[in-house]
Motif scaffolding. Structure first.
Motif, PDB file in Angstrom:
ATOM      1  N   SER A 248      31.317  34.535  47.584  1.00  0.00           N
ATOM      2  CA  SER A 248      31.155  35.863  47.296  1.00  0.00           C
ATOM      3  C   SER A 248      32.019  36.355  46.504  1.00  0.00           C
ATOM      4  O   SER A 248      32.152  37.619  45.786  1.00  0.00           O
ATOM      5  CB  SER A 248      30.617  36.702  48.527  1.00  0.00           C
ATOM      6  N   ILE A 249      33.488  35.937  46.754  1.00  0.00           N
ATOM      7  CA  ILE A 249      34.662  36.454  45.946  1.00  0.00           C
ATOM      8  C   ILE A 249      34.176  36.467  44.490  1.00  0.00           C
ATOM      9  O   ILE A 249      34.876  37.289  43.947  1.00  0.00           O
ATOM     10  CB  ILE A 249      35.858  35.473  46.212  1.00  0.00           C
ATOM     11  N   TYR A 250      33.693  35.542  43.850  1.00  0.00           N
ATOM     12  CA  TYR A 250      33.333  35.659  42.605  1.00  0.00           C
ATOM     13  C   TYR A 250      32.358  36.720  42.146  1.00  0.00           C
ATOM     14  O   TYR A 250      32.341  37.000  40.887  1.00  0.00           O
ATOM     15  CB  TYR A 250      32.610  33.954  41.987  1.00  0.00           C
ATOM     16  N   GLU A 251      31.764  37.085  43.154  1.00  0.00           N
ATOM     17  CA  GLU A 251      30.606  38.104  42.860  1.00  0.00           C
ATOM     18  C   GLU A 251      31.243  39.513  42.987  1.00  0.00           C
ATOM     19  O   GLU A 251      31.167  40.344  42.170  1.00  0.00           O
ATOM     20  CB  GLU A 251      29.360  38.208  43.772  1.00  0.00           C
ATOM     21  N   TRP A 252      32.080  39.579  44.177  1.00  0.00           N
ATOM     22  CA  TRP A 252      32.976  40.951  44.184  1.00  0.00           C
ATOM     23  C   TRP A 252      34.000  41.049  43.242  1.00  0.00           C
ATOM     24  O   TRP A 252      34.077  42.321  42.773  1.00  0.00           O
ATOM     25  CB  TRP A 252      33.521  40.778  45.631  1.00  0.00           C
ATOM     26  N   PHE A 253      34.538  40.128  42.739  1.00  0.00           N
ATOM     27  CA  PHE A 253      35.788  40.488  41.905  1.00  0.00           C
ATOM     28  C   PHE A 253      35.434  39.606  40.556  1.00  0.00           C
ATOM     29  O   PHE A 253      36.553  39.247  40.058  1.00  0.00           O
ATOM     30  CB  PHE A 253      37.120  39.858  42.788  1.00  0.00           C
ATOM     31  N   ILE A 254      34.184  39.636  40.019  1.00  0.00           N
ATOM     32  CA  ILE A 254      33.962  39.092  38.833  1.00  0.00           C
ATOM     33  C   ILE A 254      34.779  39.559  37.640  1.00  0.00           C
ATOM     34  O   ILE A 254      35.211  38.911  36.919  1.00  0.00           O
ATOM     35  CB  ILE A 254      32.420  39.219  38.497  1.00  0.00           C
ATOM     36  N   ALA A 255      35.196  40.805  37.807  1.00  0.00           N
ATOM     37  CA  ALA A 255      36.155  41.563  36.790  1.00  0.00           C
ATOM     38  C   ALA A 255      37.352  40.651  36.664  1.00  0.00           C
ATOM     39  O   ALA A 255      38.050  40.789  35.349  1.00  0.00           O
ATOM     40  CB  ALA A 255      36.420  42.754  37.112  1.00  0.00           C
ATOM     41  N   ASP A 256      37.842  40.130  37.643  1.00  0.00           N
ATOM     42  CA  ASP A 256      39.346  39.401  37.322  1.00  0.00           C
ATOM     43  C   ASP A 256      39.115  38.299  36.945  1.00  0.00           C
ATOM     44  O   ASP A 256      40.085  37.533  36.349  1.00  0.00           O
ATOM     45  CB  ASP A 256      39.814  39.063  38.906  1.00  0.00           C
ATOM     46  N   PHE A 257      37.816  37.588  36.735  1.00  0.00           N
ATOM     47  CA  PHE A 257      37.689  36.502  36.096  1.00  0.00           C
ATOM     48  C   PHE A 257      37.166  36.358  34.934  1.00  0.00           C
ATOM     49  O   PHE A 257      36.837  35.465  33.977  1.00  0.00           O
ATOM     50  CB  PHE A 257      36.850  35.400  36.951  1.00  0.00           C
ATOM     51  N   GLY A 258      36.485  37.786  34.323  1.00  0.00           N
ATOM     52  CA  GLY A 258      35.918  37.742  33.331  1.00  0.00           C
ATOM     53  C   GLY A 258      34.294  37.898  33.127  1.00  0.00           C
ATOM     54  O   GLY A 258      33.772  37.992  34.145  1.00  0.00           O
ATOM     55  N   ALA A 259      33.901  37.582  32.250  1.00  0.00           N
ATOM     56  CA  ALA A 259      32.203  37.243  32.283  1.00  0.00           C
ATOM     57  C   ALA A 259      32.062  36.065  32.630  1.00  0.00           C
ATOM     58  O   ALA A 259      32.574  35.209  32.935  1.00  0.00           O
ATOM     59  CB  ALA A 259      31.953  37.401  30.684  1.00  0.00           C
ATOM     60  N   GLU A 260      30.580  35.698  33.062  1.00  0.00           N
ATOM     61  CA  GLU A 260      30.113  34.815  33.570  1.00  0.00           C
ATOM     62  C   GLU A 260      30.724  33.373  33.029  1.00  0.00           C
ATOM     63  O   GLU A 260      30.919  32.385  33.639  1.00  0.00           O
ATOM     64  CB  GLU A 260      28.610  34.437  33.869  1.00  0.00           C
ATOM     65  N   GLU A 261      30.780  33.459  31.734  1.00  0.00           N
ATOM     66  CA  GLU A 261      31.069  32.180  30.933  1.00  0.00           C
ATOM     67  C   GLU A 261      32.512  32.087  31.319  1.00  0.00           C
ATOM     68  O   GLU A 261      32.862  30.700  31.486  1.00  0.00           O
ATOM     69  CB  GLU A 261      30.962  32.466  29.332  1.00  0.00           C
ATOM     70  N   ASP A 262      33.350  32.981  31.374  1.00  0.00           N
ATOM     71  CA  ASP A 262      34.715  32.774  31.602  1.00  0.00           C
ATOM     72  C   ASP A 262      35.023  32.227  33.017  1.00  0.00           C
ATOM     73  O   ASP A 262      35.852  31.512  33.232  1.00  0.00           O
ATOM     74  CB  ASP A 262      35.607  34.022  31.537  1.00  0.00           C
ATOM     75  N   LEU A 263      34.000  32.764  34.044  1.00  0.00           N
ATOM     76  CA  LEU A 263      34.033  32.360  35.524  1.00  0.00           C
ATOM     77  C   LEU A 263      34.016  30.801  35.406  1.00  0.00           C
ATOM     78  O   LEU A 263      34.637  30.080  36.135  1.00  0.00           O
ATOM     79  CB  LEU A 263      33.192  33.077  36.286  1.00  0.00           C
ATOM     80  N   PHE A 264      32.954  30.350  34.780  1.00  0.00           N
ATOM     81  CA  PHE A 264      32.778  28.708  34.956  1.00  0.00           C
ATOM     82  C   PHE A 264      33.592  28.128  34.090  1.00  0.00           C
ATOM     83  O   PHE A 264      33.768  26.848  34.381  1.00  0.00           O
ATOM     84  CB  PHE A 264      31.046  28.666  34.122  1.00  0.00           C
ATOM     85  N   GLU A 265      34.198  28.622  33.122  1.00  0.00           N
ATOM     86  CA  GLU A 265      35.287  27.963  32.657  1.00  0.00           C
ATOM     87  C   GLU A 265      36.502  27.692  33.661  1.00  0.00           C
ATOM     88  O   GLU A 265      37.063  26.407  33.566  1.00  0.00           O
ATOM     89  CB  GLU A 265      35.680  28.648  31.249  1.00  0.00           C
TER      90      GLU A 265
END
Length: 259
Positions: free
Chosen positions: A215-232
């Motif tokens: 859930s860290i990736y949902e709560w703080f998605i802004a720190d990782f960017g868009a979903e594409e950036d997260l998966f990168e």
């Protein structure tokens, strides 16, 4: 009925709506890059050496085994850090200061309230955990754990790997690293922490056509960017996640990381 609704809300898991945003506290965004002074984290390292144990994919802390002597050592270490003015150090030295302080405060908080099944049980009746309560005074300022994470570390360094460095005393959290952070080992520690978490089931678990992410990736998605950036970001450490386009859900285990 309103009281019942409030009580039910308190028992639900931390949601993306309640995850604090990065909100810079400018007072702490000052450093002395000419300084070569260092801060000793040896006392914290001694605690980690004595009480951290690996069990499967989890690093557990032996809260029940902590001696009175080592509890005093931990408190003395925290007091030492609180007596410093972090702005007088370099940014690299500050980063390890804040990460170690956050983790040491969290362990000390659990010890002060042990036994407990979850850190979420600590705090006032109307709060979800202790993150919003004043816990330490530094340079004349009262700080909470939320302040350290969301008003200092996240906005000043803008490094999503910070989420892997901080431990919230829960099984779902990235493991408490066995090496105390220092200016010299921060990059290695962050990379190790990121790699370990993303390659663990609590970080990313692929099952059939569904990917369960922390859930860290949902709560703080802004720190990782868009979903594409997260998966990168994820695929950098776990190649099989590159280009993933299946179903995604999120989960987090708040049970205590104790043994």
């Amino acid at each position: 009925m309103r009281l019942l609704i409030a009580l039910l809300a308190l028992t639900t898991s931390f949601s993306v709506l309640s995850a604090p945003k990065a909100n810079l506290w400018p007072y702490w965004n000052v450093s002395n890059e000419q300084s070569t002074d260092t801060i000793s984290h040896q006392s914290w390292q001694n605690i980690l050496d004595e009480y951290l144990v690996m069990e499967g994919q989890h690093t557990l802390f032996r809260y029940s085994a902590v001696s009175k002597k080592d509890k005093r050592l931990l408190e003395k270490y925290i007091t030492m850090l609180s007596s410093l003015t972090p702005q007088s150090y370099s940014k690299d030295e500050q980063y390890s200061y804040w990460v170690n302080l956050y983790n040491a405060l969290t362990v000390n908080l659990i010890l002060d309230n042990y036994p407990t099944k979850s850190i979420t049980k600590i705090g006032s009746f109307f709060s979800f955990g202790p993150w919003g309560q004043n816990i330490i005074s530094i340079d004349g300022k009262e700080l909470t754990l939320n302040d350290i994470e969301h008003r200092i570390l996240r906005p000043i360094w803008n490094d999503p790997r910070t989420h892997y460095a901080l431990n919230c005393a829960s099984l779902g959290c990235p493991n408490l690293q066995p090496l105390a952070f220092t200016a010299e080992n921060t990059e290695r520690n962050l990379e190790k922490a990121a790699n370990g978490f993303i390659n663990s089931d609590k970080g990313a678990l692929v099952s059939s056509n569904t990917l369960r992410l922390s859930s860290i990736y949902e709560w703080f998605i802004a720190d990782f960017g868009a979903e594409e950036d997260l998966f990168e970001h994820l695929s950098k450490y776990r190649g099989e996640l590159s280009g993933y386009d299946g179903k995604v859900n999120y989960d987090y285990d708040w049970k205590l990381n104790g043994k």
